[in-house]
Design a protein around this motif. Structure first.
Motif, short mmCIF file in Angstrom:
data_model
loop_
_atom_site.label_atom_id
_atom_site.label_comp_id
_atom_site.label_asym_id
_atom_site.label_seq_id
_atom_site.Cartn_x
_atom_site.Cartn_y
_atom_site.Cartn_z
N LEU A 44 7.60 -1.20 10.32
CA LEU A 44 7.25 -0.32 9.20
C LEU A 44 8.44 0.54 8.76
CD1 LEU A 44 4.71 0.27 7.51
CD2 LEU A 44 4.22 2.15 9.05
N GLY A 45 9.27 0.95 9.70
CA GLY A 45 10.44 1.76 9.38
C GLY A 45 11.40 1.08 8.42
N TRP A 46 11.48 -0.24 8.49
CA TRP A 46 12.33 -1.01 7.57
C TRP A 46 11.85 -0.80 6.14
CZ3 TRP A 46 11.63 -5.17 4.21
CH2 TRP A 46 12.77 -5.85 3.82
N PHE A 47 10.53 -0.86 5.96
CA PHE A 47 9.95 -0.66 4.63
C PHE A 47 10.11 0.79 4.18
CE2 PHE A 47 7.82 -4.51 5.98
CZ PHE A 47 7.83 -5.28 4.83
N GLU A 48 9.97 1.71 5.12
CA GLU A 48 10.08 3.14 4.79
C GLU A 48 11.47 3.45 4.23
OE1 GLU A 48 8.73 7.36 6.74
OE2 GLU A 48 9.38 5.77 8.09
N LYS A 49 12.49 2.80 4.75
CA LYS A 49 13.85 3.02 4.26
C LYS A 49 14.09 2.40 2.88
CE LYS A 49 15.80 3.22 8.87
NZ LYS A 49 16.54 2.48 9.90
N LYS A 50 13.40 1.31 2.58
CA LYS A 50 13.64 0.58 1.34
C LYS A 50 12.73 0.98 0.18
CE LYS A 50 15.71 -3.49 3.36
NZ LYS A 50 17.03 -3.34 2.82
N LEU A 51 11.54 1.49 0.49
CA LEU A 51 10.56 1.80 -0.55
C LEU A 51 10.29 3.30 -0.63
CD1 LEU A 51 7.99 -1.01 0.35
CD2 LEU A 51 9.69 -1.05 -1.50
N ASP A 52 9.94 3.75 -1.80
CA ASP A 52 9.61 5.16 -2.00
C ASP A 52 8.11 5.37 -1.82
OD1 ASP A 52 10.15 7.82 -2.53
OD2 ASP A 52 9.89 7.58 -4.69
N PHE A 53 7.60 4.94 -0.66
CA PHE A 53 6.18 5.07 -0.34
C PHE A 53 5.98 6.31 0.51
CE2 PHE A 53 4.58 0.40 -0.71
CZ PHE A 53 5.11 0.32 -1.97
N ILE A 54 4.74 6.72 0.68
CA ILE A 54 4.42 7.91 1.48
C ILE A 54 3.97 7.49 2.86
CG2 ILE A 54 2.97 9.97 1.64
CD1 ILE A 54 2.57 9.76 -1.41
N ARG A 55 4.60 8.06 3.88
CA ARG A 55 4.19 7.82 5.27
C ARG A 55 3.00 8.73 5.53
NH1 ARG A 55 7.30 5.06 9.32
NH2 ARG A 55 5.97 4.93 11.12
N ILE A 56 1.79 8.15 5.58
CA ILE A 56 0.58 8.94 5.74
C ILE A 56 0.10 8.98 7.19
CG2 ILE A 56 -0.20 8.61 3.37
CD1 ILE A 56 -2.17 6.48 4.53
N HIS A 57 0.64 8.10 7.98
CA HIS A 57 0.23 7.98 9.38
C HIS A 57 1.36 7.26 10.09
CE1 HIS A 57 -2.17 6.64 12.85
NE2 HIS A 57 -3.00 7.62 12.52
N ARG A 58 1.42 7.36 11.39
CA ARG A 58 2.53 6.69 12.09
C ARG A 58 2.48 5.18 11.88
NH1 ARG A 58 0.90 7.35 18.29
NH2 ARG A 58 -0.85 6.01 17.94
N SER A 59 1.32 4.66 11.52
CA SER A 59 1.20 3.21 11.34
C SER A 59 0.91 2.79 9.90
CB SER A 59 0.08 2.67 12.24
OG SER A 59 -1.15 3.23 11.87
N SER A 60 1.06 3.70 8.92
CA SER A 60 0.72 3.36 7.54
C SER A 60 1.65 3.99 6.51
CB SER A 60 -0.70 3.82 7.20
OG SER A 60 -1.64 3.28 8.07
N LEU A 61 1.94 3.21 5.49
CA LEU A 61 2.65 3.68 4.30
C LEU A 61 1.77 3.36 3.10
CD1 LEU A 61 6.28 2.27 4.75
CD2 LEU A 61 5.63 4.66 4.84
N ALA A 62 1.72 4.28 2.14
CA ALA A 62 0.93 4.05 0.93
C ALA A 62 1.83 4.14 -0.30
CB ALA A 62 -0.19 5.08 0.82
N ASN A 63 1.58 3.27 -1.25
CA ASN A 63 2.29 3.32 -2.51
C ASN A 63 1.64 4.40 -3.37
OD1 ASN A 63 3.44 2.90 -5.01
ND2 ASN A 63 3.33 0.67 -4.89
N PRO A 64 2.36 5.48 -3.67
CA PRO A 64 1.75 6.59 -4.41
C PRO A 64 1.24 6.21 -5.79
CG PRO A 64 4.13 6.86 -4.25
CD PRO A 64 3.77 5.71 -3.39
#
Length: 111
Positions: A44-64
């Motif tokens: 998930l960290g790979w996606f967090e670095k590349k996308l401007d998504f919100i980390r809502i939980h240690r295991s989830s990213l959401a597209n705002p």
């Protein structure tokens, strides 16, 4: 339009077609607007670095872009409802950051 090349996929994917992402060990489930999903061999960290998504939980990213509604309870828990009807919990530790990011991105209309 912004695209991302997902490892193991031949064609780049439009970022706005991704609704949310869920971590599963060193893999990530990518959930799309059309209801489909794919598992990608990146954490998930790979996606967090590349996308401007919100980390809502240690295991989830959401597209705002796809957050339909945000709700917060007095007990310092929260949740977001996505355009596809899915409701995701926002962890206590990520609550303040989630509120701040949603206000920056989408204004107060959805909060």
């Amino acid at each position: 339009m912004v695209y991302i090349h997902l490892p193991g996929q031949h064609q780049p994917v439009q970022v706005d077609s991704i609704v949310w992402l869920k971590s599963e060990a060193n893999y990530t489930w990518v959930y799309f607007l059309d209801g489909s999903s794919k598992i990608i061999s990146q954490p998930l960290g790979w996606f967090e670095k590349k996308l401007d998504f919100i980390r809502i939980h240690r295991s989830s990213l959401a597209n705002p872009v796809h957050v339909k509604h945000f709700s917060q309870k007095k007990s310092r828990t929260g949740s977001i409802e996505l355009v596809n009807g899915m409701t995701l919990m926002v962890s206590r530790n990520r609550l303040e950051h989630t509120v701040t990011r949603l206000k920056q991105i989408s204004g107060l209309s959805r909060l």
